[in-house]
Design an enzyme around this catalytic site. Structure first.
Site, PDB file in Angstrom:
ATOM      1  N   HIS A 106     104.231  13.941  26.037  1.00 14.65           N
ATOM      2  CA  HIS A 106     103.634  15.007  26.764  1.00 14.65           C
ATOM      3  C   HIS A 106     102.300  14.996  26.024  1.00 14.65           C
ATOM      4  CE1 HIS A 106     103.158  18.387  29.273  1.00 14.65           C
ATOM      5  NE2 HIS A 106     103.056  19.369  28.357  1.00 14.65           N
ATOM      6  N   CYS A 155     100.436  15.005  33.043  1.00 15.39           N
ATOM      7  CA  CYS A 155     100.093  16.037  32.003  1.00 15.39           C
ATOM      8  C   CYS A 155      98.545  15.139  31.481  1.00 15.39           C
ATOM      9  CB  CYS A 155     100.948  16.399  30.872  1.00 15.39           C
ATOM     10  SG  CYS A 155     101.690  14.763  30.350  1.00 15.39           S
TER      11      CYS A 155
END
Length: 528
Positions: free
Chosen positions: A449, A129
């Site tokens: 994330h 990510c």
């Protein structure tokens, strides 16, 4: 031909050399790390042959290789395996002038039809990510894409050249929009150039820092992507010229150093209440240096000022720090508000401030005229109202003529002479508008994330790119990314310069639609 993943210790039996047979082609001594999932090996094969992993049929010991586990098919040293699959789809001449209906499109295309104009999502290939969000944010810089497309074909076959070529190809795929896709080629090229992004923890690829990915990719493009004069395009678009001035209170000696940076650091302390205060803290500096006058080491204090501004300015929130008690990178969760507009004027040198004064006045006047025109338009279509609104509209529309500024006309930072086109002269104001944000959600740098939030230059819509998911957001939601909890918070902020057209008798603010291309041509404070 040898393809290597990671380092191979002298007695590491987890790595073997194989021979790969693909049609008429044979690749010898391909190094494979069997401790990693077979999908990594398939990514190697993709880099070698161009056959995407989802089209590959790999036969080992008479069995078809899976993506997630080797099973009984673990290869041995010197073995020859068979690869089947085509690198490109067979072209089929489709009937022309046949109307297309949404119902006739594949389900995958129907699902992403509404977001296709924003680009495409990127599949997460295992804690990637950080990479996906970085690429989506860089993709927002139109002049960078155009420069990549021109130069990537000649980038070369070395690791840096392959990485730059992979960036250009990935950006072209994003431009096509539609269903999300896996960025295999870029990931393989990234890890080949920068092995730290292939680090693993307990057999799983580790989470990496988005800023480190951003910076390393920038330096790779700086090396390979040049304009016609041989100047790095990255320097022109993102480079901030700086001047460090330090002085010793003890000896009155002074020290000056010029440099360039691609990001402004936003230091976070207990009393930091806004992003501008954090930038001011990040520009302060204290060093110990040898003093000729004192004959010993003394403390020099001072700070850095900006001597030239770029078309695109990047801020980095310094949220991560190393904790010695547990050996991890901890995260500062403190709320640090930022704005949709950032003013760099207070951080500029005195010389640059003088250059910015006239454009800033012109920009303020243009804003005032536009506000007045809107007020008159609301009162009704009276003669004076129509004339004033028409005049304001005319000056703003005139700025659109700079939309096709060539890269060669970009200003050079080593000189203060203005660079102009035949009809338009753009000047920096020191003001910037927010166009991209990379956020991090989580408590440590080694987990959590990353997500990208990008403003679309076509209509100003804010879009969130969460790996393969694309959602439309509002300005209010973007401004809530300032921190203070466990929600996504800004880590990298990308701003685009607000410039004015100084060529006419009445200056006009450059419209948003013209800015991406026009950003390459500026007067005063431009960077190359």
């Amino acid at each position: 031909m040898t393809q290597t993943v990671g380092k191979r210790p002298a007695e590491d039996m987890t790595q073997v050399k194989l021979n790969v047979k693909w049609g008429k082609e044979t690749y010898n001594d391909v190094e494979v790390d069997v401790s990693q999932p077979p999908l990594v090996f398939k990514s190697q094969l993709f880099a070698l042959t161009g056959v995407p992993p989802d089209r590959q049929k790999v036969m080992i010991k008479g069995a078809l290789l899976k993506d997630d586990e080797w099973g009984k098919s673990a290869p041995k040293e010197g073995m020859t395996i068979m690869l089947m699959g085509s690198a490109e789809a067979v072209p089929v001449e489709a009937p022309k002038n046949i109307p297309k209906f949404v119902e006739d499109l594949p389900e995958a295309e129907q699902e992403h039809l509404e977001t296709k104009r924003f680009g495409a999502g990127l599949h997460n290939l295992g804690n990637t990510c950080y990479m996906n969000s970085t690429l989506q944010c860089m993709f927002a810089v139109q002049p960078l894409r155009e420069a990549l497309y021109k130069k990537a074909s000649g980038a070369g076959g070395d690791p840096t050249g392959r990485l730059v070529t992979a960036i250009a190809e990935l950006f072209k795929d994003l431009e096509s929009g539609g269903a999300p896709f896996p960025p295999y080629a870029f990931l393989v090229a990234l890890r080949a150039k920068f092995p730290q992004f292939a680090q693993q923890t307990q057999g799983v690829f580790a989470q990496q820092d988005a800023e480190e990915c951003w910076t390393n990719v920038m330096y790779a493009m700086r090396e390979k992507v040049k304009d016609e004069d041989g100047n790095p395009v990255v320097d022109k678009l993102f480079g901030m010229r700086t001047r460090l001035r330090l002085k010793s209170d003890e000896s009155a000696e002074e020290f000056t150093e010029d440099g360039m940076t691609y990001t402004l650091k936003v230091n976070i302390e207990e009393k930091t209440a806004h992003v501008s205060e954090g930038v001011a803290l990040g520009l302060k500096e204290e060093r110990e240096r040898s003093s000729v006058a004192m004959g010993r080491t003394v403390v020099f204090r001072g700070g850095t000022s900006l001597t030239a501004l770029p078309p695109f300015l990047t801020l980095q929130m310094m949220r991560f720090f190393f904790r010695r008690d547990n050996g991890q990178k901890a995260k500062i969760l403190k709320k640090i508000p930022f704005s949709l507009e950032f003013d760099a004027f207070e951080f500029c040198s005195d010389e640059l401030k003088k250059e910015l004064e006239a454009p800033r006045v012109a920009y303020k006047e243009a804003q005032d005229r536009e506000i007045e025109a809107k007020k008159l338009a609301k009162k009704g279509p009276g003669p004076s109202a129509v004339a004033t609104a028409s005049a304001a509209s005319g000056t703003l529309t005139a700025a659109n003529a700079v939309a096709d500024v060539d890269m060669k006309e970009a200003a050079v930072a080593s000189t203060s002479a203005p660079t102009t086109s035949s009809s338009t002269k753009l000047s920096m104001t020191g003001k910037y508008e927010l166009v991209g944000v990379v956020t991090h959600k989580g408590r440590t740098a080694d987990s959590g994330h990353y997500v990208a939030w990008v403003k679309q230059s076509s209509d100003g819509t804010w879009v969130c790119f969460d790996d393969d998911k694309i959602t439309v957001r509002t300005e209010e939601e973007v401004l809530q990314l300032s921190g203070g909890g466990d929600w996504h918070m800004a880590y990298l902020l990308l701003y685009r310069a607000i410039m004015v057209d100084m060529s006419g008798a009445v200056p006009a603010a450059v419209s948003e639609a013209a800015q991406p291309a026009a950003a390459m041509e500026t007067e005063g404070g431009s960077s190359a």
